[in-house]
Design a protein around this motif. Structure first.
Motif, short mmCIF file in Angstrom:
data_model
loop_
_atom_site.label_atom_id
_atom_site.label_comp_id
_atom_site.label_asym_id
_atom_site.label_seq_id
_atom_site.Cartn_x
_atom_site.Cartn_y
_atom_site.Cartn_z
N LEU A 1 -19.87 7.26 -31.66
CA LEU A 1 -19.55 8.19 -32.38
C LEU A 1 -19.01 7.97 -33.64
N PRO A 2 -18.28 7.21 -33.96
CA PRO A 2 -17.25 7.38 -35.19
C PRO A 2 -18.37 6.21 -35.99
N HIS A 3 -18.49 5.29 -36.05
CA HIS A 3 -19.35 4.63 -36.77
C HIS A 3 -21.10 5.04 -36.98
N ALA A 4 -20.95 5.84 -35.76
CA ALA A 4 -22.95 6.76 -36.36
C ALA A 4 -22.29 7.83 -38.12
N PHE A 5 -21.19 8.24 -37.32
CA PHE A 5 -21.04 9.44 -38.04
C PHE A 5 -20.12 8.46 -39.49
N VAL A 6 -19.88 7.47 -40.20
CA VAL A 6 -19.82 6.17 -41.11
C VAL A 6 -20.75 6.02 -41.83
N LEU A 7 -21.83 5.65 -40.91
CA LEU A 7 -22.77 5.28 -41.46
C LEU A 7 -23.62 6.47 -42.08
N ALA A 8 -23.42 7.34 -41.24
CA ALA A 8 -24.67 8.45 -41.87
C ALA A 8 -24.44 9.22 -42.93
N PHE A 9 -22.77 9.50 -43.17
CA PHE A 9 -22.50 9.64 -44.72
C PHE A 9 -21.91 8.94 -45.80
#
Length: 527
Positions: A210-218
């Protein structure tokens, strides 16, 4: 623990599911190709077939540039761009601006300079077309373009990937809120039922990433919309569409002085820039050569331990340093530092091989989350014809995308001796995607399609390093002697990835056969 009422939870489940169902396949494509884009420079060095040196802008260039300038038409001598290629050579682009139908573009002559002042190639044309037609960078560029804009024409491809980034943000945030027991779900694996196990593995992988996905998405959405919308809008509104004037103004160098002046010693400037930066140089841009307002902007790599680097601006006639400046603005600031972090954080290139390897692994987990989420969503609606079609499309894209990307690499190396890579790399990708569609359509058990495609992918990956050497690529001894460690490392990673694909495909097929045999035995005993 996150406590939500039942109606709110139901709404979040719907938002989470539909965000993945509508754009899930494209999101899976962006994530998987992003895993390759993380190693884009290494792929270009590994696949280029040209062996240079580890720090190409550290060699003397003044004499060879003077010789090449004398061979270049006078109308292309105004500006000069220097860039270190991933293979360890130097691209020198003598060019001038031209305006066609209100669009400013760069036209000139591109030289590739190898070690010991050797000239590898000479091409004339538009800068963007010369870059797109470079046969030695076709594979890495193909993967990057597929990730960045899905090979959709600009600016629509960037806008589409920006929308996918927002969809990934929605899925990440709703996924966080859906978990009533977020920390417990990190380790939750229940029973051996296949559907329950798939749901739990999806939940565990999604929670960890989740943290990685959030950073990549943003960061991905920011980069896409900034390049496709924000910067062109700024140039159009504030500078009447003149991108060069915008860049010059933002650099604080908008004074004009066309008087003739001397040409500075480029070797001394690059040496000074390397000393100040404490790191190798990536590129340099020289504007208005031979004029009093000539400027040279040098772009170093980040110093060891730093995430971003300053730009160094020199007087192109005296060679004196004018200023150091961050990626935006004229002075260091928190805003410039945060903006400079977006690119390294998105592509994971802030700590060398270690950060890229971690980003690759987290990308693989995120790809599994997107793919397994689609499978779960489709299985809940397996009695509806349209959703069964999406299930076959999911199997096709899930296994067919890695297969097609690998076939594109095989075609690249096979066509490298003829320098026809720009044509065959995308064509082979499309042919392989079409071939992968056949089993997804005709096979009765669609669940067998991805393992079969993964197995074929693994076999091809094991063959690729042998093919690379067979078509004239540098061997490990020559690569290590030139400081190009990316070549043996990429060979090893490709073979390792191939073995993982073959083993996982075999285990998956065996597990499905055992499940089918067990179900048949139960039915016979019941009869």
């Amino acid at each position: 623990m996150i406590n939500l009422k039942a109606p709110e939870t139901k709404t979040l489940v719907a938002v989470h599911g539909w965000a993945g169902a509508v754009l899930g396949l494209l999101l899976y494509v962006v994530i998987v190709t992003g895993m390759a884009a993380v190693f884009s420079n290494e792929i270009k060095a590994w696949s280029g077939g040209l062996l240079g040196i580890s720090d190409p802008l550290n060699q003397p260039l003044g004499a060879v540039l003077a010789r090449l300038e004398a061979q270049t038409p006078e109308e292309f001598r105004d500006d000069l761009g220097l860039r270190a290629t991933p293979a360890g050579n130097v691209h020198a682009f003598f060019h001038a601006d031209e305006t066609v139908n209100g669009v400013r573009r760069e036209r000139g002559v591109l030289y590739e300079i190898g070690p010991n002042e050797s000239v590898i190639s000479r091409q004339e044309g538009l800068g963007n077309e010369l870059a797109a037609n470079d046969p030695h960078a076709a594979l890495g560029r193909f993967y990057v373009d597929l990730h960045v804009r899905l090979h959709v024409p600009n600016p629509w491809g960037l806008i589409l990937t920006g929308i996918l980034g927002l969809a990934m943000l929605v899925a990440a945030v709703s996924g966080i809120l859906m978990h009533r027991h977020l920390f417990r779900d990190i380790f939750l694996m229940r029973g051996r039922d296949r559907l329950v196990g798939l749901r739990d593995l999806h939940s565990v992988a999604g929670t960890w990433t989740l943290p990685h996905a959030f950073v990549l998405a943003f960061t991905g959405a920011y980069l896409s919309f900034a390049i496709a919308v924000a910067l062109p809008m700024l140039a159009k509104i504030a500078f009447k569409g003149d991108v060069r004037e915008m860049v010059t103004t933002l650099n604080g160098l908008n004074s004009v002085d066309a008087r003739p002046a001397a040409i500075a010693d480029i070797d001394r400037i690059l040496s000074d820039a390397r000393h100040r930066a404490g790191a190798p140089l990536m590129s340099a841009g020289w504007e208005n050569r031979g004029r009093a307002d000539s400027r040279i902007t040098v772009f170093p790599t980040p110093r060891s331990g730093d995430l971003t680097a300053m730009r160094l601006i020199y007087n192109g006639s005296t060679g004196q340093l004018i200023r150091e400046r961050p990626i935006i603005g004229l002075k260091p600031s928190w805003g410039a530092s945060l903006l400079g972090l977006i690119g390294p954080v998105h592509f994971g290139n802030f700590a060398g091989w270690w950060s890229r390897s971690v980003w690759f692994a987290l990308g693989a987990a995120s790809a599994y989350v997107a793919w397994s989420g689609l499978n779960l969503w489709v299985r809940r609606r397996s009695n509806q014809r349209g959703w069964r079609g999406l299930g076959r499309a999911t199997a096709w894209v899930g296994g067919g995308l890695p297969f097609a990307m690998t076939v594109a690499a095989v075609a690249y190396f096979a066509s490298l001796p003829s320098l026809a890579t720009v044509f065959w790399t995308p064509v082979a990708f499309l042919i392989a995607a079409a071939l992968a569609l056949i089993p997804a359509i005709v096979m009765r058990s669609v669940e067998r399609v991805p393992p079969l495609l993964f197995g074929a992918t693994g076999i091809l990956m094991v063959v690729i390093p042998v093919l690379r050497t067979a078509v004239g690529g540098p061997d490990w001894n020559a690569a290590l002697a030139a400081g190009q460690s990316a070549i043996p490392v990429m060979d090893g990673l490709v073979v390792l990835g191939g073995l993982v694909c073959v083993v996982s495909a075999g285990l998956s097929l065996r597990r499905r056969e055992q499940t089918t045999f067990g179900a048949g035995a139960i039915m016979q005993s019941a009869e």
